[in-house]
Design a protein around this motif. Structure first.
Motif, PDB file in Angstrom:
ATOM      1  N   GLN A  38       0.825  -1.205   0.000  1.00 15.93           N
ATOM      2  CA  GLN A  38       0.000   0.000   0.000  1.00 15.93           C
ATOM      3  C   GLN A  38       0.863   1.261   0.000  1.00 15.93           C
ATOM      4  OE1 GLN A  38      -3.248  -0.076  -0.518  1.00 15.93           O
ATOM      5  NE2 GLN A  38      -3.076  -2.325  -0.591  1.00 15.93           N
ATOM      6  N   SER A  39       1.975   1.233   0.747  1.00 15.01           N
ATOM      7  CA  SER A  39       2.889   2.374   0.756  1.00 15.01           C
ATOM      8  C   SER A  39       3.514   2.564  -0.620  1.00 15.01           C
ATOM      9  CB  SER A  39       3.985   2.168   1.809  1.00 15.01           C
ATOM     10  OG  SER A  39       3.433   2.092   3.106  1.00 15.01           O
ATOM     11  N   PHE A  40       3.838   1.460  -1.282  1.00 16.64           N
ATOM     12  CA  PHE A  40       4.414   1.531  -2.621  1.00 16.64           C
ATOM     13  C   PHE A  40       3.424   2.128  -3.613  1.00 16.64           C
ATOM     14  CE2 PHE A  40       5.556  -0.658  -6.686  1.00 16.64           C
ATOM     15  CZ  PHE A  40       6.770  -0.038  -6.880  1.00 16.64           C
ATOM     16  N   LYS A  41       2.169   1.705  -3.533  1.00 19.28           N
ATOM     17  CA  LYS A  41       1.137   2.257  -4.410  1.00 19.28           C
ATOM     18  C   LYS A  41       0.959   3.748  -4.159  1.00 19.28           C
ATOM     19  CE  LYS A  41      -1.654  -1.952  -4.979  1.00 19.28           C
ATOM     20  NZ  LYS A  41      -2.992  -2.571  -4.733  1.00 19.28           N
ATOM     21  N   ALA A  42       0.900   4.134  -2.890  1.00 16.79           N
ATOM     22  CA  ALA A  42       0.702   5.545  -2.546  1.00 16.79           C
ATOM     23  C   ALA A  42       1.877   6.394  -3.028  1.00 16.79           C
ATOM     24  CB  ALA A  42       0.513   5.692  -1.043  1.00 16.79           C
ATOM     25  N   PHE A  43       3.098   5.876  -2.875  1.00 17.38           N
ATOM     26  CA  PHE A  43       4.279   6.629  -3.323  1.00 17.38           C
ATOM     27  C   PHE A  43       4.228   6.856  -4.830  1.00 17.38           C
ATOM     28  CE2 PHE A  43       8.531   6.778  -5.124  1.00 17.38           C
ATOM     29  CZ  PHE A  43       9.130   7.771  -4.368  1.00 17.38           C
ATOM     30  N   ASN A  44       3.893   5.809  -5.585  1.00 18.81           N
ATOM     31  CA  ASN A  44       3.854   5.951  -7.038  1.00 18.81           C
ATOM     32  C   ASN A  44       2.763   6.903  -7.493  1.00 18.81           C
ATOM     33  OD1 ASN A  44       5.793   4.015  -8.617  1.00 18.81           O
ATOM     34  ND2 ASN A  44       5.091   2.817  -6.871  1.00 18.81           N
ATOM     35  N   GLN A  45       1.629   6.908  -6.820  1.00 16.53           N
ATOM     36  CA  GLN A  45       0.568   7.839  -7.171  1.00 16.53           C
ATOM     37  C   GLN A  45       0.992   9.283  -6.884  1.00 16.53           C
ATOM     38  OE1 GLN A  45      -2.321   7.316  -8.815  1.00 16.53           O
ATOM     39  NE2 GLN A  45      -1.533   5.234  -9.103  1.00 16.53           N
ATOM     40  N   ARG A  46       1.650   9.491  -5.750  1.00 14.88           N
ATOM     41  CA  ARG A  46       2.146  10.833  -5.420  1.00 14.88           C
ATOM     42  C   ARG A  46       3.184  11.288  -6.438  1.00 14.88           C
ATOM     43  NH1 ARG A  46       4.723  11.114   0.151  1.00 14.88           N
ATOM     44  NH2 ARG A  46       5.077  13.246  -0.596  1.00 14.88           N
ATOM     45  N   PHE A  47       4.087  10.382  -6.797  1.00 10.75           N
ATOM     46  CA  PHE A  47       5.130  10.725  -7.753  1.00 10.75           C
ATOM     47  C   PHE A  47       4.535  11.051  -9.126  1.00 10.75           C
ATOM     48  CE2 PHE A  47       8.488   9.411 -10.813  1.00 10.75           C
ATOM     49  CZ  PHE A  47       9.441  10.349 -10.464  1.00 10.75           C
ATOM     50  N   LEU A  48       3.523  10.278  -9.550  1.00 13.05           N
ATOM     51  CA  LEU A  48       2.889  10.523 -10.836  1.00 13.05           C
ATOM     52  C   LEU A  48       2.174  11.867 -10.846  1.00 13.05           C
ATOM     53  CD1 LEU A  48       2.153   9.530 -13.657  1.00 13.05           C
ATOM     54  CD2 LEU A  48       0.196   8.327 -12.656  1.00 13.05           C
ATOM     55  N   ARG A  49       1.463  12.179  -9.769  1.00 14.02           N
ATOM     56  CA  ARG A  49       0.774  13.476  -9.694  1.00 14.02           C
ATOM     57  C   ARG A  49       1.779  14.629  -9.712  1.00 14.02           C
ATOM     58  NH1 ARG A  49      -2.507  10.687  -5.846  1.00 14.02           N
ATOM     59  NH2 ARG A  49      -1.259  11.598  -4.155  1.00 14.02           N
ATOM     60  N   PHE A  50       2.909  14.445  -9.022  1.00  7.72           N
ATOM     61  CA  PHE A  50       3.946  15.478  -9.004  1.00  7.72           C
ATOM     62  C   PHE A  50       4.503  15.718 -10.405  1.00  7.72           C
ATOM     63  CE2 PHE A  50       8.513  16.493  -8.617  1.00  7.72           C
ATOM     64  CZ  PHE A  50       8.416  17.731  -7.994  1.00  7.72           C
TER      65      PHE A  50
END
Length: 284
Positions: free
Chosen positions: A251-263
């Motif tokens: 879940q942390s990995f998914k959240a990190f990738n979503q944050r990175f993509l939005r950035f």
């Protein structure tokens, strides 16, 4: 002497267990990817049902694989869960695969974790190595080559890359000196990573990220979440059932990738506002 004295189960219980286990075993066996008809499958040591060779590899897989190669040859196959993995050993065998047959072995494996990186559209972690991927790779190579050759006439640096690296190196030294004037000890890892990210940001977007970019700094500080989960050997890549069980790391990995993509998406949108077509003619 009766068999029940040695076996702590009744005949009915053994029959019931066999009736349940056999269909489950054959279902999982049928789900395992197989080599298509035609190519000969490499030799494979015996492995456990469902688990494959996970238990066999243990804590020192490189030593186990070396012993396997001595017995089965420079090319063998093992299973990590239900996923077949071809193991190559020996300089000649590896050279043949990566150099002489590079087109057959190029690309990344189709792992679940890779589909979570930039919604599966990452050029670095995309298993697709078709014409679209090749065109993107060619474009990126041209940009990097030009960035390391072309230079600003008003600059004394030999190329744009040297100019950005030199400026960021000076800024890094200044930050380290400021930290030394304080407590005198600090963790240099984050400082160096931030400097590298700023150089990459300058190459990709033509500008440094501002110091006040808390979002960028937060992503950098949590980049270990990406490294720990994107490396080969993540259990969710080989045991699909783990994707549906409680998994805080995933879940942390998914959240990190979503944050990175939005950035990235937000930075690209901001970059469109001051886009200068003349600066990108060298890419054509």
């Amino acid at each position: 002497m009766a068999l029940s004295q040695f076996v702590p189960f009744s005949a009915t219980e053994l029959l019931l267990a066999s009736t349940v286990f056999c269909p489950v075993f054959w279902v999982f066996k049928g789900l395992r990817p197989r080599v298509p008809k035609g190519p000969k499958s490499p030799p494979e040591p015996w492995g456990w049902p469902l688990l494959g060779h996970v238990l066999t590899l243990g804590k020192n897989p490189h030593l186990v694989l070396m012993r396997m190669s001595q017995r089965y040859g420079d090319m063998l196959q093992i299973h990590i869960g239900s996923t077949p993995v071809v193991v190559l050993s020996g300089l000649d065998t590896i050279r043949q695969a990566l150099v002489q047959q590079g087109d057959d072995f190029k690309g990344w494996p189709d792992l679940y974790c890779f589909t979570l990186i930039t919604d599966g559209q990452s050029m670095s972690f995309n298993p697709d190595s078709g014409p679209v991927w090749a065109a993107h790779r060619h474009l990126a190579q041209n940009a990097l080559n030009t960035f390391s050759i072309a230079s600003d006439p008003a600059s004394s640096s030999s190329c744009y890359l040297e100019e950005h690296v030199s400026k960021e190196a000076e800024a890094l030294i200044s930050r380290l000196q400021e930290l030394m004037e304080g407590p005198g000890h600090f963790d240099s890892h984050n400082q160096i990573v931030v400097s590298v990210v700023k150089v990459i940001g300058a190459m990709c977007f033509g500008q440094h990220f501002p110091k006040s970019s808390d979002e960028m700094l937060s992503l950098v500080k949590n980049s270990h979440v990406f490294v720990e989960n994107a490396t080969s050997g993540n259990p969710v890549d080989f045991f699909p059932i783990l994707r549906y069980l409680p998994n805080p790391a995933l879940q942390s990995f998914k959240a990190f990738n979503q944050r990175f993509l939005r950035f990235l998406q937000k930075t690209v949108q901001e970059h469109y506002q001051d886009f200068d077509k003349g600066c990108y003619q060298f890419l054509l």
